[in-house]
Motif scaffolding. Structure first.
Motif, PDB file in Angstrom:
ATOM      1  N   LEU A 174       0.562  -8.136   4.748  1.00 36.94           N
ATOM      2  CA  LEU A 174       0.517  -8.579   3.344  1.00 36.94           C
ATOM      3  C   LEU A 174       1.216  -7.590   2.423  1.00 36.94           C
ATOM      4  O   LEU A 174       1.879  -7.994   1.461  1.00 36.94           O
ATOM      5  N   VAL A 175       1.081  -6.306   2.711  1.00 40.12           N
ATOM      6  CA  VAL A 175       1.774  -5.293   1.910  1.00 40.12           C
ATOM      7  C   VAL A 175       3.279  -5.498   2.031  1.00 40.12           C
ATOM      8  O   VAL A 175       4.010  -5.485   1.030  1.00 40.12           O
ATOM      9  N   GLU A 176       3.763  -5.707   3.251  1.00 42.07           N
ATOM     10  CA  GLU A 176       5.198  -5.940   3.458  1.00 42.07           C
ATOM     11  C   GLU A 176       5.658  -7.213   2.749  1.00 42.07           C
ATOM     12  O   GLU A 176       6.720  -7.232   2.138  1.00 42.07           O
ATOM     13  N   MET A 177       4.848  -8.273   2.846  1.00 42.15           N
ATOM     14  CA  MET A 177       5.188  -9.528   2.152  1.00 42.15           C
ATOM     15  C   MET A 177       5.304  -9.282   0.659  1.00 42.15           C
ATOM     16  O   MET A 177       6.258  -9.743   0.017  1.00 42.15           O
ATOM     17  N   ALA A 178       4.335  -8.567   0.095  1.00 43.92           N
ATOM     18  CA  ALA A 178       4.341  -8.290  -1.344  1.00 43.92           C
ATOM     19  C   ALA A 178       5.606  -7.530  -1.732  1.00 43.92           C
ATOM     20  O   ALA A 178       6.280  -7.889  -2.718  1.00 43.92           O
ATOM     21  N   LYS A 179       5.947  -6.507  -0.947  1.00 48.62           N
ATOM     22  CA  LYS A 179       7.159  -5.727  -1.255  1.00 48.62           C
ATOM     23  C   LYS A 179       8.403  -6.607  -1.178  1.00 48.62           C
ATOM     24  O   LYS A 179       9.257  -6.544  -2.057  1.00 48.62           O
ATOM     25  N   GLU A 180       8.483  -7.435  -0.132  1.00 49.74           N
ATOM     26  CA  GLU A 180       9.644  -8.323   0.032  1.00 49.74           C
ATOM     27  C   GLU A 180       9.769  -9.314  -1.123  1.00 49.74           C
ATOM     28  O   GLU A 180      10.866  -9.741  -1.471  1.00 49.74           O
ATOM     29  N   MET A 181       8.622  -9.680  -1.711  1.00 54.90           N
ATOM     30  CA  MET A 181       8.608 -10.644  -2.815  1.00 54.90           C
ATOM     31  C   MET A 181       8.830  -9.964  -4.165  1.00 54.90           C
ATOM     32  O   MET A 181       8.793 -10.623  -5.201  1.00 54.90           O
ATOM     33  N   GLY A 182       9.035  -8.640  -4.153  1.00 58.40           N
ATOM     34  CA  GLY A 182       9.330  -7.928  -5.383  1.00 58.40           C
ATOM     35  C   GLY A 182       8.135  -7.421  -6.164  1.00 58.40           C
ATOM     36  O   GLY A 182       8.273  -7.001  -7.311  1.00 58.40           O
ATOM     37  N   VAL A 183       6.949  -7.439  -5.551  1.00 55.19           N
ATOM     38  CA  VAL A 183       5.766  -6.905  -6.223  1.00 55.19           C
ATOM     39  C   VAL A 183       5.936  -5.393  -6.348  1.00 55.19           C
ATOM     40  O   VAL A 183       6.252  -4.712  -5.371  1.00 55.19           O
ATOM     41  N   LYS A 184       5.742  -4.883  -7.556  1.00 59.31           N
ATOM     42  CA  LYS A 184       5.858  -3.445  -7.807  1.00 59.31           C
ATOM     43  C   LYS A 184       4.527  -2.781  -7.470  1.00 59.31           C
ATOM     44  O   LYS A 184       3.486  -3.181  -7.986  1.00 59.31           O
ATOM     45  N   LEU A 185       4.563  -1.785  -6.579  1.00 54.16           N
ATOM     46  CA  LEU A 185       3.366  -1.068  -6.149  1.00 54.16           C
ATOM     47  C   LEU A 185       3.397   0.325  -6.774  1.00 54.16           C
ATOM     48  O   LEU A 185       4.298   1.117  -6.482  1.00 54.16           O
ATOM     49  N   ILE A 186       2.418   0.615  -7.632  1.00 52.00           N
ATOM     50  CA  ILE A 186       2.383   1.889  -8.353  1.00 52.00           C
ATOM     51  C   ILE A 186       1.140   2.673  -7.944  1.00 52.00           C
ATOM     52  O   ILE A 186       0.012   2.232  -8.179  1.00 52.00           O
ATOM     53  N   ALA A 187       1.342   3.835  -7.343  1.00 52.42           N
ATOM     54  CA  ALA A 187       0.229   4.718  -6.983  1.00 52.42           C
ATOM     55  C   ALA A 187      -0.052   5.636  -8.163  1.00 52.42           C
ATOM     56  O   ALA A 187       0.871   6.189  -8.770  1.00 52.42           O
ATOM     57  N   CYS A 188      -1.330   5.807  -8.498  1.00 52.96           N
ATOM     58  CA  CYS A 188      -1.739   6.627  -9.637  1.00 52.96           C
ATOM     59  C   CYS A 188      -1.517   8.108  -9.352  1.00 52.96           C
ATOM     60  O   CYS A 188      -2.130   8.675  -8.441  1.00 52.96           O
ATOM     61  N   GLN A 189      -0.649   8.729 -10.147  1.00 54.97           N
ATOM     62  CA  GLN A 189      -0.335  10.146  -9.961  1.00 54.97           C
ATOM     63  C   GLN A 189      -1.566  11.029 -10.114  1.00 54.97           C
ATOM     64  O   GLN A 189      -1.791  11.930  -9.306  1.00 54.97           O
ATOM     65  N   MET A 190      -2.393  10.772 -11.137  1.00 56.70           N
ATOM     66  CA  MET A 190      -3.576  11.596 -11.364  1.00 56.70           C
ATOM     67  C   MET A 190      -4.522  11.538 -10.163  1.00 56.70           C
ATOM     68  O   MET A 190      -5.003  12.567  -9.694  1.00 56.70           O
ATOM     69  N   THR A 191      -4.762  10.334  -9.649  1.00 54.83           N
ATOM     70  CA  THR A 191      -5.656  10.192  -8.505  1.00 54.83           C
ATOM     71  C   THR A 191      -5.074  10.898  -7.286  1.00 54.83           C
ATOM     72  O   THR A 191      -5.799  11.562  -6.541  1.00 54.83           O
ATOM     73  N   MET A 192      -3.774  10.770  -7.089  1.00 53.11           N
ATOM     74  CA  MET A 192      -3.127  11.452  -5.965  1.00 53.11           C
ATOM     75  C   MET A 192      -3.312  12.959  -6.086  1.00 53.11           C
ATOM     76  O   MET A 192      -3.628  13.632  -5.098  1.00 53.11           O
ATOM     77  N   ASP A 193      -3.145  13.495  -7.292  1.00 52.73           N
ATOM     78  CA  ASP A 193      -3.317  14.930  -7.516  1.00 52.73           C
ATOM     79  C   ASP A 193      -4.750  15.352  -7.208  1.00 52.73           C
ATOM     80  O   ASP A 193      -4.985  16.357  -6.530  1.00 52.73           O
ATOM     81  N   VAL A 194      -5.719  14.577  -7.699  1.00 50.05           N
ATOM     82  CA  VAL A 194      -7.137  14.882  -7.484  1.00 50.05           C
ATOM     83  C   VAL A 194      -7.474  14.868  -5.994  1.00 50.05           C
ATOM     84  O   VAL A 194      -8.235  15.699  -5.499  1.00 50.05           O
ATOM     85  N   MET A 195      -6.898  13.918  -5.258  1.00 51.54           N
ATOM     86  CA  MET A 195      -7.212  13.755  -3.838  1.00 51.54           C
ATOM     87  C   MET A 195      -6.288  14.560  -2.923  1.00 51.54           C
ATOM     88  O   MET A 195      -6.429  14.519  -1.695  1.00 51.54           O
ATOM     89  N   GLY A 196      -5.326  15.274  -3.499  1.00 53.64           N
ATOM     90  CA  GLY A 196      -4.402  16.065  -2.692  1.00 53.64           C
ATOM     91  C   GLY A 196      -3.463  15.229  -1.848  1.00 53.64           C
ATOM     92  O   GLY A 196      -3.105  15.616  -0.743  1.00 53.64           O
ATOM     93  N   LEU A 197      -3.059  14.076  -2.373  1.00 53.61           N
ATOM     94  CA  LEU A 197      -2.169  13.175  -1.639  1.00 53.61           C
ATOM     95  C   LEU A 197      -0.746  13.250  -2.185  1.00 53.61           C
ATOM     96  O   LEU A 197      -0.532  13.478  -3.372  1.00 53.61           O
ATOM     97  N   GLU A 198       0.223  13.027  -1.297  1.00 53.87           N
ATOM     98  CA  GLU A 198       1.643  13.020  -1.661  1.00 53.87           C
ATOM     99  C   GLU A 198       2.210  11.627  -1.401  1.00 53.87           C
ATOM    100  O   GLU A 198       1.644  10.859  -0.623  1.00 53.87           O
TER     101      GLU A 198
END
Length: 131
Positions: free
Chosen positions: A78-102
Motif C-alpha cells: 500500500l505504501v508503494e501504491m500510494a507513492k506511485e499514485m503521487g501521495v506525498k509522504l512527510i515524516a515529522c522532523q521534530m519527532t524524528m529528532d526526538v526518537m533519534g531517527l534519520e
C-alpha cells in the motif's frame, strides 16, 4: 482544480495503517492531491522495518486471516501504491529528532518536514483527517 486531502498519521498500528493508506489511495484515485504527515507512532507506517510487522489490537488477531482471504494488500504494498499514485509522504522532523531517527530509516521517496510544511499544504485542503 483538484481537491486536496491532508492526512495526519499519529498512530502506528496495523488498523491505523489501513485507514491512512486506504483513504490516501482512494483520494489519489480520484485525482486529488494527497499529503500524509507522519508523526510519533505514525512514523512506524513508513519505517523500513516497523511497517512490515505492525501490531494488531489485542483480541483482533482474527482480522489477519480476513485480510489475507480478502486479498487486502500488505502495508508495504500500500505504501508503494500510494507513492506511485503521487501521495506525498512527510515524516515529522521534530519527532524524528526526538526518537533519534534519520531519513535512511524510512522507505525511499519520503519528504522530511516540520508541522509548518504540512500546514502549508493543509491550509486550503478540502478534506483533513487524523488517524
Amino acid at each position: 482544480m483538484a481537491k486536496k486531502v491532508a492526512i495526519i498519521a499519529a498512530n502506528g498500528g496495523l488498523f491505523d495503517a489501513y485507514k491512512v493508506f486506504n483513504i490516501a489511495t482512494a483520494a489519489a484515485a480520484t485525482e486529488a492531491e494527497v499529503a500524509i504527515f507522519f508523526t510519533f507512532e505514525g512514523l512506524n507506517l513508513i519505517h523500513k522495518e516497523a511497517y512490515k510487522n505492525l501490531p494488531i489490537p489485542e483480541g483482533k488477531e482474527h482480522f489477519q486471516e480476513g485480510f489475507q482471504k480478502a486479498n487486502v494488500p500488505a502495508i508495504p504494498e500500500l505504501v508503494e501504491m500510494a507513492k506511485e499514485m503521487g501521495v506525498k509522504l512527510i515524516a515529522c522532523q521534530m519527532t524524528m529528532d526526538v526518537m533519534g531517527l534519520e531519513k535512511e530509516h524510512f522507505v525511499d521517496g519520503i519528504d522530511v518536514g516540520g508541522a509548518v510544511t504540512f500546514l502549508d499544504f493543509a491550509k486550503d485542503a478540502d478534506v483533513t483527517l487524523t488517524f
